[in-house]
Enzyme design. Structure first.
Site, PDB file in Angstrom:
ATOM      1  N   ASP A  86     -43.078  16.044  46.675  1.00 24.68           N
ATOM      2  CA  ASP A  86     -42.188  15.290  47.965  1.00 24.68           C
ATOM      3  C   ASP A  86     -42.597  15.838  49.774  1.00 24.68           C
ATOM      4  OD1 ASP A  86     -40.321  14.955  45.407  1.00 24.68           O
ATOM      5  OD2 ASP A  86     -41.566  13.180  46.676  1.00 24.68           O
ATOM      6  N   HIS A 134     -38.267  23.290  42.496  1.00 19.82           N
ATOM      7  CA  HIS A 134     -38.271  21.691  41.901  1.00 19.82           C
ATOM      8  C   HIS A 134     -37.333  22.480  40.004  1.00 19.82           C
ATOM      9  CE1 HIS A 134     -40.844  19.546  38.688  1.00 19.82           C
ATOM     10  NE2 HIS A 134     -40.835  18.612  39.715  1.00 19.82           N
TER      11      HIS A 134
END
Ligand code: SDX
Length: 428
Positions: free
Chosen positions: A363, A306
């Site tokens: 996700d 991320h």
């Protein structure tokens, strides 16, 4: 020098720039006058060190794994809130009273139906069109239907457009799914919850009654809340940039959907589940870990890493717990959940992932739940877009009403040819 200033020595002179503090988080150096003072631009492709705006909606601390919506921690909202309560909070800044919540739910439920002509738009798509292609097209088409809410300078019209978008996304997403499997569209049923209504439009059929499964309804509620907003991510920044020109709100959200579709962003949930299926069983995990670490291999562990979180993504923790609960309560055993948990354990002990601070993101586990509920992987990002619409419209409203907002127009470092004269074709 005032203690809330930064100075830059450049081009033989010292330029002073104001430093601004937020409620919490990094200070910002206001460089708006830098070009005028120095004749130079800053250079920050990917905006890794750039605050593009001031916002009061969502705060992320990537090192501590903190995510707050209007100050409330995401795990508390996922535990206690309805999705409509979070939508109200993001839009208005405060949790609603019981009366405000009831009025908001009533307002949203009165916008859940699509203009009947829009149903014909679906006929123009191939049956095997990706649901995100349909979402881009149909949400963009809404800009041709609502001429009574396009004056974005009028807060009332902005709010009507926002309510319509929040209300219609479940209907649009469910219709995209129905179209792909050749089943008739289901109309909304407004005595159901926001998530219950979506589940019935997706999995119900006109020929039978549909009972909303409370376990699934609760899981979808949490999944929608976990995806509602996330500071200035790529798709939110797209909506803000499109909106900064004064563009039609529905067209701006269609632009956000397009950006979210990419596998580096919201498309990662579909890619992550496809990756887990390709791995198939725990014994194959080392092969894929090796590929993810191989500089010459473009393969990445989808659902890992991320831009902001250099610690765990707090949403991934809630998502993992929800996956365990849903699979147990639905009595579903899915080997890819075992693969996911094993992959997480191995990766988090591997030096490559530790030093690059790569952790599972929102996700990584969402696809396990969505697959157990019965959604095809092609619908995963459409569900992300459905939920993120709440954040997009909240951020869009904040941007439009910001007195400092201007049309977004970045500059560049030009490395092309210096000026040269035209050469006739017979002399080339
Ligand atoms: C979302 O911004 C948001 O908030 C987004 C989001 C939201 O709610 O809106 O949180 C939703 O988009 C989550 C992210 C979903 N994407 C994926 O899961 C795709 C896989 N992840 C990556 O592609 C990547 O981690 C990004 C795109 C998420 C972040 O990329 P960055 O910050 O630009 O970091 P990077 O790509 O430069 O990676 C840093 C290093 C690189 O190695 P070096 O060049 O330094 O040697 O880490 C490596 C990368 O190669 N790396 C990975 C990796 N992710 C990064 N290596 C293997 N597998 C991965 N998944």
């Amino acid at each position: 020098m005032a203690d809330n200033q930064a100075t830059l020595d450049f081009g033989g002179k010292t330029s002073a720039m104001p430093v601004r503090q937020g409620t919490v988080g990094p200070d910002v150096i206001d460089i708006r006058k830098l070009y005028g003072q120095t004749g130079a631009f800053t250079y920050d492709p990917g905006f890794t060190s750039t605050a593009a705006c001031e916002s009061a909606i969502t705060y992320i601390d990537g090192d501590q794994g903190i995510l707050l919506h209007r100050g409330y921690p995401i795990d508390q909202l996922a535990e206690h809130s309805t999705f409509m309560e979070v939508a109200y909070l993001l839009l208005n800044g405060e949790l609603p009273t019981a009366d405000e919540h009831q009025k908001f739910v009533y307002t949203i439920s009165r916008h859940t139906m699509l203009h009947e002509q829009l149903a014909t738009f679906y006929r123009g798509f191939r049956r095997d069109a990706h649901p995100m292609a349909i979402m881009c097209g149909v949400v963009g088409a809404l800009s041709a239907f609502y001429h009574d809410s396009t004056d974005i300078t009028d807060p009332k019209q902005r709010m009507i457009a926002s309510h319509r978008l929040i209300a219609k996304m479940p209907t649009i997403a469910a219709m995209a799914y129905k179209y792909s499997i050749g089943q008739p569209f289901m109309y909304p049923q407004n005595d159901l919850s926001y998530t219950g209504n979506f589940l019935r439009m997706t999995f119900g059929v006109p020929a039978e009654n549909y009972e909303v499964n409370p376990v699934v309804e609760q899981a979808m509620r949490r999944i929608f809340i976990l995806h509602a907003d996330h500071e200035q991510n790529a798709s939110t920044s797209t909506v803000r940039l499109a909106g900064s020109s004064g563009a039609n709100p529905f067209a701006c959200i269609a632009a956000g959907i397009a950006c979210l579709w990419g596998p580096a962003h919201g498309g990662a949930n579909e890619a992550a589940l496809n990756m887990l299926r390709e791995i198939g069983r725990p014994e194959r995990i080392p092969e894929f870990i090796g590929r993810a670490k191989d500089k010459d291999d473009p393969f990445r562990l989808m659902g890992f890493g991320h831009r902001v979180y250099k610690n765990f993504d707090p949403r991934a923790k809630v998502m993992k717990a929800t996956a365990e609960a849903v699979l147990n309560e639905l009595g579903v055993t899915d080997p890819i959940f075992d693969v996911a948990r094993e992959l997480e354990q191995i990766a988090l002990k591997d030096d490559y992932f530790v030093e690059k601070k790569l952790y599972p993101n929102v996700d990584f586990y969402s696809g396990v739940i969505l697959s157990a509920i019965g959604f095809p992987t092609s619908m995963f990002t459409a569900l992300f877009a459905l939920a993120r619409t709440v954040g997009w419209v909240a951020q869009w409203n904040e941007m439009i009403s910001d007195p400092e907002q201007k049309i977004g127009r970045p500059r560049q470092l030009y490395t092309g040819s210096a000026q040269r004269d035209y050469v006739p074709v017979d002399q080339r």
